[in-house]
Design an enzyme around this catalytic site. Structure first.
Site, short mmCIF file in Angstrom:
data_model
loop_
_atom_site.label_atom_id
_atom_site.label_comp_id
_atom_site.label_asym_id
_atom_site.label_seq_id
_atom_site.Cartn_x
_atom_site.Cartn_y
_atom_site.Cartn_z
N SER A 127 0.80 -1.35 -0.09
CA SER A 127 0.14 -0.09 0.01
C SER A 127 0.93 1.28 0.12
CB SER A 127 -0.95 -0.08 1.34
OG SER A 127 -1.45 1.17 1.53
N TYR A 152 -2.10 -1.37 10.79
CA TYR A 152 -2.46 -1.84 9.43
C TYR A 152 -1.25 -1.48 8.70
CZ TYR A 152 -3.93 -1.38 4.61
OH TYR A 152 -3.68 -1.59 3.33
N LYS A 156 2.14 -3.81 6.43
CA LYS A 156 2.59 -3.89 4.95
C LYS A 156 3.88 -3.47 5.13
CE LYS A 156 -1.75 -4.39 3.47
NZ LYS A 156 -1.94 -5.95 2.75
C1 UD1 Z 1 -7.03 4.43 3.84
C2 UD1 Z 1 -5.68 4.04 4.29
C3 UD1 Z 1 -4.72 3.29 3.72
C4 UD1 Z 1 -5.49 2.07 3.22
C5 UD1 Z 1 -6.53 2.60 2.45
C6 UD1 Z 1 -7.42 1.35 2.00
C7 UD1 Z 1 -5.32 5.96 6.15
C8 UD1 Z 1 -4.62 7.03 6.68
N1 UD1 Z 1 -5.00 5.16 5.05
O1 UD1 Z 1 -6.49 5.44 2.57
O2 UD1 Z 1 -3.63 3.00 4.48
O3 UD1 Z 1 -4.42 1.30 2.35
O4 UD1 Z 1 -7.45 3.45 3.32
O5 UD1 Z 1 -8.33 0.54 3.15
O6 UD1 Z 1 -6.36 5.92 6.58
N2 UD1 Z 1 -12.37 10.93 3.23
C9 UD1 Z 1 -13.48 11.83 3.45
N3 UD1 Z 1 -14.73 11.29 3.88
C10 UD1 Z 1 -14.96 9.96 4.17
C11 UD1 Z 1 -13.98 9.11 3.90
C12 UD1 Z 1 -12.58 9.69 3.38
O7 UD1 Z 1 -13.38 13.10 3.38
O8 UD1 Z 1 -16.14 9.57 4.64
C13 UD1 Z 1 -11.32 11.52 2.51
C14 UD1 Z 1 -9.90 11.15 3.64
O9 UD1 Z 1 -9.93 12.24 4.35
C15 UD1 Z 1 -8.97 11.11 2.51
C16 UD1 Z 1 -9.56 10.70 1.08
O10 UD1 Z 1 -11.17 10.70 1.43
O11 UD1 Z 1 -8.43 12.23 2.18
C17 UD1 Z 1 -9.40 8.96 0.85
O12 UD1 Z 1 -9.73 8.11 2.23
P1 UD1 Z 1 -9.70 6.72 2.08
O13 UD1 Z 1 -10.58 6.35 1.00
O14 UD1 Z 1 -10.15 6.54 3.53
O15 UD1 Z 1 -8.34 6.34 1.51
P2 UD1 Z 1 -7.00 6.67 2.35
O16 UD1 Z 1 -7.14 7.46 3.41
O17 UD1 Z 1 -6.27 7.44 1.46
#
Ligand code: UD1
Length: 340
Positions: A127, A152, A156
């Site tokens: 990841s 988690y 990795k």
């Molecule tokens: C997350 C994990 C990553 C993991 C991946 C898959 C973290 C820091 N990273 O990635 O290690 O491999 O998930 O499970 O947690 N967001 C919103 N609203 C929401 C959900 C997300 O605004 O309800 C935003 C988050 O702040 C982020 C972006 O969307 O900026 C992507 O979030 P997400 O899909 O959870 O992925 P990552 O955080 O990049």
């Protein structure tokens, strides 16, 4: 005769799409999965898309005895794609031992049995989380890794190291570590897709569930980041592109690459949360209700990939345009929710 690949976690989101890509590329696929976070129905979806249902063995990779029997039946496999792992960041913080036992115990058993049964190649699901908060963007495979911010993430980083040490000690095993950025979307047929348990942690399923009316509104975590529009930036990659990269990685090893290869899998493009909401509206016509919420602990402000290495060495690149990916994610959600 076609070459056999063992896909652990093959009934899951990335696993099922990779089964499709493997079958379409002429491989014989065997799925090892304990269905702890996946549905057996996904293999019916794979069958409807490809005309072939992969053989399925219900097995937990942490159960070495059961896993040995499964490997013994498929000792002719030429490779393993190891997806089977837990992936919820928050859960890993509250239950770290569960994550270490499952993600590392499973990997160690798989490697041990590859050695025992002379299965020569492994592709490992890593990841972008291994890069932590990168100093320079985009990140290349040379970008220094940062200490993991969750158990988690630690699984990795450790998983990659366990594989490196194993290949050093047993050079008859070759490995490819694939560092996924943010996989989203579904198969265009809407036969398979992501099926999160309960309230989604990740952005894309939260968006499609909000669009379907399952969630009232999307919480946008933070609008005051030091990024062009103040929202977090990620590299959202189409799941079908990601799946094809696994086939490219296997082919590379099957044609003689040895040692450990490491590749970023992304599009090379950063997209902010707000840009994704806008792109979702443009692709689907659905205007999402959202609210700005506080920053989420542990979030990286911005990360996207340089994928030149995968392009040069694996001859792979992401090709599906974002609007098609978002349309496929919505088509899948409508299928799951029974929306016309
Ligand atoms: C997350 C994990 C990553 C993991 C991946 C898959 C973290 C820091 N990273 O990635 O290690 O491999 O998930 O499970 O947690 N967001 C919103 N609203 C929401 C959900 C997300 O605004 O309800 C935003 C988050 O702040 C982020 C972006 O969307 O900026 C992507 O979030 P997400 O899909 O959870 O992925 P990552 O955080 O990049």
């Amino acid at each position: 005769m076609s070459q056999k690949i063992i896909v652990t976690g093959g009934a899951g989101y990335i696993g099922s799409h990779t089964c499709v890509a493997l079958i379409e590329s002429g491989f014989d696929v065997v799925v090892f999965d304990n269905l702890s976070n996946s549905q057996i129905d996904s293999l019916d979806g794979v069958a409807r898309i490809t005309g072939t249902r992969p053989e399925f063995i219900n097995v937990d990779c942490t159960d070495i005895t059961a896993l040995r029997s499964a490997f013994a039946t498929h000792r002719d496999a030429v490779g393993v794609i190891h997806f089977a792992a837990f992936k919820a960041v928050g859960e890993s913080v509250s239950n770290p031992l569960l994550y270490y036992r499952n993600n590392l115990g499973g990997l160690i058993n798989v490697l041990d049995l590859m050695r025992e049964f002379d299965v020569p190649n492994i592709v490992f699901s890593s990841s972008a989380t291994v890069y932590g908060v990168p100093e320079k963007l985009p990140v290349t495979e040379q970008t220094p890794l940062q200490p993991a911010t969750s158990p988690y993430g630690a699984t990795k980083v450790m998983g990659e190291n366990i594989i490196r040490d194993t290949v050093r000690a047993y050079p008859q095993i070759s490995a490819t570590l694939l560092r996924y950025f943010n996989p989203i979307g579904a198969h265009p047929s809407a036969e398979i897709g992501e099926l999160p348990n309960g309230i989604p942690n990740n952005l894309m399923p939260y968006i499609t569930q909000t669009a379907a009316g399952i969630r009232e509104y999307l919480n946008v975590f933070g609008d005051d980041y030091d990024t062009p529009d103040g929202f977090c930036v990620r590299d959202y990659i189409d799941i079908n592109d990601l799946a094809r990269a696994h086939v490219a990685a296997l082919r590379h090893m099957l044609s003689g690459a040895t040692g450990v290869g490491v590749f970023n899998l992304g599009t090379g493009q950063g997209t902010s949360v707000m840009e994704l909401i806008d792109a979702f509206r443009d692709a689907t016509g659905v205007d999402l209700p959202y609210r700005i919420a506080p920053r989420r602990a542990g979030d990286v402000p911005a990360i996207w990939a340089n994928c030149d290495l995968a392009s040069r060495v694996l001859n792979w690149r992401a090709v599906v345009p974002l609007n098609e990916t978002l349309a496929s994610a919505w088509r899948w959600q409508k299928h799951v929710s029974g929306i016309k």
